[in-house]
Design a protein around this motif. Structure first.
Motif, PDB file in Angstrom:
ATOM      1  N   GLU A 166      -5.473 -11.191  13.583  1.00 49.91           N
ATOM      2  CA  GLU A 166      -5.605 -11.046  12.120  1.00 49.91           C
ATOM      3  C   GLU A 166      -5.178 -12.350  11.453  1.00 49.91           C
ATOM      4  OE1 GLU A 166      -3.744  -7.562  10.439  1.00 49.91           O
ATOM      5  OE2 GLU A 166      -4.312  -6.306  12.130  1.00 49.91           O
ATOM      6  N   HIS A 198      -3.356 -11.974   7.943  1.00 49.71           N
ATOM      7  CA  HIS A 198      -2.146 -11.170   7.711  1.00 49.71           C
ATOM      8  C   HIS A 198      -0.894 -12.042   7.837  1.00 49.71           C
ATOM      9  CE1 HIS A 198       0.248  -7.303   8.165  1.00 49.71           C
ATOM     10  NE2 HIS A 198       1.074  -8.180   8.735  1.00 49.71           N
ATOM     11  N   ARG A 224       0.844  -1.197   0.000  1.00 50.49           N
ATOM     12  CA  ARG A 224       0.000   0.000   0.000  1.00 50.49           C
ATOM     13  C   ARG A 224       0.878   1.245   0.000  1.00 50.49           C
ATOM     14  NH1 ARG A 224      -2.478  -1.759   5.482  1.00 50.49           N
ATOM     15  NH2 ARG A 224      -3.908  -3.414   4.858  1.00 50.49           N
ATOM     16  N   HIS A 262       2.806  -3.335   5.377  1.00 52.50           N
ATOM     17  CA  HIS A 262       2.198  -3.295   4.036  1.00 52.50           C
ATOM     18  C   HIS A 262       2.871  -2.204   3.198  1.00 52.50           C
ATOM     19  CE1 HIS A 262      -1.128  -6.176   4.215  1.00 52.50           C
ATOM     20  NE2 HIS A 262      -1.273  -5.831   5.477  1.00 52.50           N
ATOM     21  N   ASP A 285      -2.356  -9.617   3.059  1.00 47.61           N
ATOM     22  CA  ASP A 285      -3.579 -10.122   3.669  1.00 47.61           C
ATOM     23  C   ASP A 285      -4.198 -11.095   2.672  1.00 47.61           C
ATOM     24  OD1 ASP A 285      -3.059  -8.426   5.740  1.00 47.61           O
ATOM     25  OD2 ASP A 285      -4.545  -6.921   5.153  1.00 47.61           O
TER      26      ASP A 285
HETATM   27 ZN   LIG Z   1      -2.347  -6.941   6.936  1.00 46.70          ZN
END
Ligand SMILES: [Zn+2]
Length: 193
Positions: A169, A172, A102, A136, A143
């Motif tokens: 998570e 992840h 990202r 990220h 993910d």
């Molecule tokens: Zn993540």
């Protein structure tokens, strides 16, 4: 009979045209080398493929190397992920990436939204890291979905060096061990790391 324009004069004219174009673009804030950071995103509508943006509920193939969200991943992570996805597919499990690399402004928007939703920065940080901290943004995390792919990867990920990093998570994963080594126990949540 008019003489054709001398060669040197024509070259000068085209050089002038090029610098006029450069001047115009410069005036618009266009920086060809991309050294000016993209402006902050006010909403997800401002984000695109170049931010690694994947809309909620959507996912991409781990082999979508033409998309920055996959292409900008650390090469070792990307290779491990693609190997794992191929082996999962052979087991009848289709693996998708719901979030990969990202941009910083995408991460900042996620954090801003999380703080708004959780009404507390402390709570939001358990789920979303800052752009400076996010793995990220560094291209070091993916993910994975859907749930059966998460389960497959929790079971077999360490064969590729892939480990679930946070207890809250299950989707992840990061490259955390050498292939075949045992994954360390996940941290309780993103704020613990
Ligand atoms: Zn993540």
């Amino acid at each position: 009979m008019p003489q054709p324009l001398p060669r040197t004069l024509r070259a000068a004219a085209s050089a002038l045209a090029v610098s006029l174009i450069a001047l115009t673009l410069g005036g618009c804030g266009f920086v060809p080398d991309g050294s000016t950071p993209a402006p902050a995103a006010a909403s997800e509508a401002d984000l695109g493929d170049d931010d690694g943006y994947i809309p909620d509920g959507e996912s991409v193939s781990p082999n979508a190397d033409d998309l920055p969200t996959i292409a900008n991943l650390d090469l070792d992570l990307r290779t491990a992920l693609q190997r794992a996805a191929a082996d999962a597919a052979a087991d009848g499990v289709e693996m998708f990436v719901t979030d990969g690399w990202r941009s910083e402004r995408y991460q900042q928007l996620l954090l801003d939204n999380a703080i708004r939703n959780y009404l507390s920065e402390e709570e939001a940080r358990k789920w979303v890291k800052t752009p400076e901290e996010s793995t990220h943004v560094k291209g070091l995390a993916v993910d994975i979905g859907p749930t059966d792919a998460d389960s497959w990867l929790s079971q077999h990920g360490n064969d590729y060096g892939l480990c679930q990093t946070y207890g809250n998570e299950m989707w992840h994963f990061e490259l955390a061990v050498r292939p075949g080594e045992t994954c360390p126990a996940p941290l309780s949540d993103a704020s613990a790391g």
